[in-house]
Motif scaffolding. Structure first.
Motif, PDB file in Angstrom:
ATOM      1  N   ILE A 142      21.140  21.847  69.909  1.00  0.00           N
ATOM      2  CA  ILE A 142      21.224  22.942  68.945  1.00  0.00           C
ATOM      3  C   ILE A 142      22.613  23.567  69.012  1.00  0.00           C
ATOM      4  O   ILE A 142      23.080  23.954  70.083  1.00  0.00           O
ATOM      5  CB  ILE A 142      20.129  23.989  69.199  1.00  0.00           C
ATOM      6  CG1 ILE A 142      18.744  23.351  68.994  1.00  0.00           C
ATOM      7  CG2 ILE A 142      20.307  25.183  68.266  1.00  0.00           C
ATOM      8  CD1 ILE A 142      17.589  24.286  69.244  1.00  0.00           C
ATOM      9  N   VAL A 143      23.262  23.633  67.857  1.00  0.00           N
ATOM     10  CA  VAL A 143      24.608  24.187  67.743  1.00  0.00           C
ATOM     11  C   VAL A 143      24.545  25.387  66.799  1.00  0.00           C
ATOM     12  O   VAL A 143      24.153  25.251  65.639  1.00  0.00           O
ATOM     13  CB  VAL A 143      25.598  23.136  67.203  1.00  0.00           C
ATOM     14  CG1 VAL A 143      26.976  23.758  66.997  1.00  0.00           C
ATOM     15  CG2 VAL A 143      25.678  21.942  68.137  1.00  0.00           C
ATOM     16  N   THR A 144      24.913  26.557  67.314  1.00  0.00           N
ATOM     17  CA  THR A 144      24.863  27.780  66.510  1.00  0.00           C
ATOM     18  C   THR A 144      26.155  27.957  65.725  1.00  0.00           C
ATOM     19  O   THR A 144      27.249  27.730  66.255  1.00  0.00           O
ATOM     20  CB  THR A 144      24.641  29.002  67.422  1.00  0.00           C
ATOM     21  OG1 THR A 144      23.447  28.808  68.182  1.00  0.00           O
ATOM     22  CG2 THR A 144      24.502  30.273  66.605  1.00  0.00           C
ATOM     23  N   LEU A 145      26.013  28.356  64.457  1.00  0.00           N
ATOM     24  CA  LEU A 145      27.199  28.603  63.634  1.00  0.00           C
ATOM     25  C   LEU A 145      26.862  29.563  62.504  1.00  0.00           C
ATOM     26  O   LEU A 145      25.704  29.887  62.272  1.00  0.00           O
ATOM     27  CB  LEU A 145      27.787  27.301  63.095  1.00  0.00           C
ATOM     28  CG  LEU A 145      26.871  26.189  62.530  1.00  0.00           C
ATOM     29  CD1 LEU A 145      26.001  26.659  61.408  1.00  0.00           C
ATOM     30  CD2 LEU A 145      27.714  25.003  62.087  1.00  0.00           C
ATOM     31  N   ASN A 146      27.902  30.003  61.820  1.00  0.00           N
ATOM     32  CA  ASN A 146      27.758  30.855  60.643  1.00  0.00           C
ATOM     33  C   ASN A 146      27.632  29.950  59.417  1.00  0.00           C
ATOM     34  O   ASN A 146      28.582  29.251  59.079  1.00  0.00           O
ATOM     35  CB  ASN A 146      28.987  31.773  60.518  1.00  0.00           C
ATOM     36  CG  ASN A 146      28.899  32.697  59.322  1.00  0.00           C
ATOM     37  OD1 ASN A 146      28.074  32.521  58.424  1.00  0.00           O
ATOM     38  ND2 ASN A 146      29.777  33.703  59.289  1.00  0.00           N
ATOM     39  N   PRO A 147      26.490  29.941  58.723  1.00  0.00           N
ATOM     40  CA  PRO A 147      26.318  29.001  57.616  1.00  0.00           C
ATOM     41  C   PRO A 147      27.178  29.299  56.395  1.00  0.00           C
ATOM     42  O   PRO A 147      27.349  28.446  55.535  1.00  0.00           O
ATOM     43  CB  PRO A 147      24.829  29.129  57.279  1.00  0.00           C
ATOM     44  CG  PRO A 147      24.470  30.518  57.696  1.00  0.00           C
ATOM     45  CD  PRO A 147      25.301  30.789  58.919  1.00  0.00           C
TER      46      PRO A 147
ATOM     47  N   VAL B 212      15.826  13.821  65.717  1.00  0.00           N
ATOM     48  CA  VAL B 212      16.902  14.646  65.156  1.00  0.00           C
ATOM     49  C   VAL B 212      17.885  14.929  66.285  1.00  0.00           C
ATOM     50  O   VAL B 212      17.555  15.625  67.243  1.00  0.00           O
ATOM     51  CB  VAL B 212      16.366  15.956  64.553  1.00  0.00           C
ATOM     52  CG1 VAL B 212      17.527  16.828  64.067  1.00  0.00           C
ATOM     53  CG2 VAL B 212      15.405  15.670  63.417  1.00  0.00           C
ATOM     54  N   GLU B 213      19.078  14.380  66.192  1.00  0.00           N
ATOM     55  CA  GLU B 213      20.028  14.499  67.306  1.00  0.00           C
ATOM     56  C   GLU B 213      20.606  15.903  67.419  1.00  0.00           C
ATOM     57  O   GLU B 213      20.780  16.418  68.514  1.00  0.00           O
ATOM     58  CB  GLU B 213      21.167  13.494  67.150  1.00  0.00           C
ATOM     59  CG  GLU B 213      22.190  13.599  68.275  1.00  0.00           C
ATOM     60  CD  GLU B 213      23.164  12.448  68.294  1.00  0.00           C
ATOM     61  OE1 GLU B 213      24.368  12.715  68.407  1.00  0.00           O
ATOM     62  OE2 GLU B 213      22.729  11.292  68.191  1.00  0.00           O
ATOM     63  N   MET B 214      20.905  16.528  66.275  1.00  0.00           N
ATOM     64  CA  MET B 214      21.574  17.833  66.300  1.00  0.00           C
ATOM     65  C   MET B 214      20.947  18.745  65.250  1.00  0.00           C
ATOM     66  O   MET B 214      20.643  18.307  64.135  1.00  0.00           O
ATOM     67  CB  MET B 214      23.069  17.657  66.014  1.00  0.00           C
ATOM     68  CG  MET B 214      23.860  18.956  65.995  1.00  0.00           C
ATOM     69  SD  MET B 214      25.604  18.687  65.516  1.00  0.00           S
ATOM     70  CE  MET B 214      26.177  17.711  66.913  1.00  0.00           C
ATOM     71  N   ILE B 215      20.754  19.997  65.628  1.00  0.00           N
ATOM     72  CA  ILE B 215      20.306  21.023  64.689  1.00  0.00           C
ATOM     73  C   ILE B 215      21.401  22.077  64.601  1.00  0.00           C
ATOM     74  O   ILE B 215      21.776  22.678  65.608  1.00  0.00           O
ATOM     75  CB  ILE B 215      18.986  21.676  65.121  1.00  0.00           C
ATOM     76  CG1 ILE B 215      17.883  20.621  65.259  1.00  0.00           C
ATOM     77  CG2 ILE B 215      18.567  22.749  64.119  1.00  0.00           C
ATOM     78  CD1 ILE B 215      16.588  21.174  65.834  1.00  0.00           C
ATOM     79  N   LEU B 216      21.913  22.280  63.400  1.00  0.00           N
ATOM     80  CA  LEU B 216      22.901  23.327  63.169  1.00  0.00           C
ATOM     81  C   LEU B 216      22.143  24.616  62.868  1.00  0.00           C
ATOM     82  O   LEU B 216      21.544  24.766  61.801  1.00  0.00           O
ATOM     83  CB  LEU B 216      23.817  22.950  62.002  1.00  0.00           C
ATOM     84  CG  LEU B 216      24.603  21.646  62.188  1.00  0.00           C
ATOM     85  CD1 LEU B 216      25.454  21.356  60.950  1.00  0.00           C
ATOM     86  CD2 LEU B 216      25.471  21.699  63.438  1.00  0.00           C
TER      87      LEU B 216
END
Length: 219
Positions: A5-10, A168-172
């Motif tokens: 899980i990678v946190t970001l500003n959408p 699912v490898e990555m969740i943004l």
């Protein structure tokens, strides 16, 4: 294997986080990310193996086409053949936004993104993140909702991780998506144009720009 899980500003995703996601997609991985409606499952639109994995993850029926998300209208030439006359007007009026437009598919596209009638479904989403991701990749990405077929679409990264404990490898993680109605699906390969699914944009909003537009008899 559980998702990273990678946190970001959408609305303003960091370049380094985008590069991580692009690198994953380029290896054929499935990446989940929010759109202006729900979370989706993104892979390279031209990676047939990755597209097959998306359908398998969702347990979609065979032959059910995968819609695509574009960075901007300029990417349409990568996937579309001759565009219907109404396409330019509809794109100008409703993109970025929750209007999916079916146009003739360019020859040679993976079968998973083409409908039985030879069309391909595309949209430029309202949220910046998926546009930025397809722009950084340089190609359209898949835009199907992150859920098992028949289950509600996911609105948070946590719901995606629970729905798909593997695959699912990555969740943004851009925080909760707004949910609500899905995108409206407009088929411009039909004459007159057909609304295959009435969603966030009502058919009444399309009528001033499309003479004779009607709901599909199968809707």
């Amino acid at each position: 294997m559980s998702s990273r899980i990678v946190t970001l500003n959408p609305e303003a995703p960091r370049e380094d986080r985008l590069r991580e996601a692009v690198s994953a997609i380029e290896t054929g991985a499935v990446v989940s990310l929010p759109t202006e409606t729900f979370y989706g499952l993104a892979v390279d639109a031209f990676d047939e193996d990755a597209l097959a994995r998306v359908n398998a993850l969702k347990r979609k029926p065979r032959g059910s086409p995968i819609l695509l998300l574009l960075a901007d209208p300029s990417q349409i030439g990568q996937v579309a053949g001759e565009l219907p006359p109404a396409f330019g007007t509809m794109a100008e009026m409703f993109w970025p936004g929750p209007l999916t437009i079916v146009v003739p598919a360019r020859p040679g596209l993976p079968a998973a993104i083409c409908g039985r009638g030879g069309g391909v479904a595309v949209r430029v989403p309202g949220l910046a993140l998926p546009r930025s991701l397809s722009g950084a990749l340089g190609r359209p990405i898949s835009g199907v909702s992150a859920n098992l077929t028949g289950f509600p679409a996911c609105r948070t990264a946590y719901e995606v991780s629970e729905m798909f404990p593997e695959g699912v490898e990555m969740i943004l993680d851009g925080g909760p998506s707004t949910g609500g109605a899905p995108s409206t699906v407009l088929d411009l390969t039909a004459s007159p144009p057909l609304v295959l699914r009435e969603g966030a944009i009502p058919i009444a909003a399309l009528r001033p720009f499309l003479v004779g537009v009607r709901r599909s008899p199968l809707y």
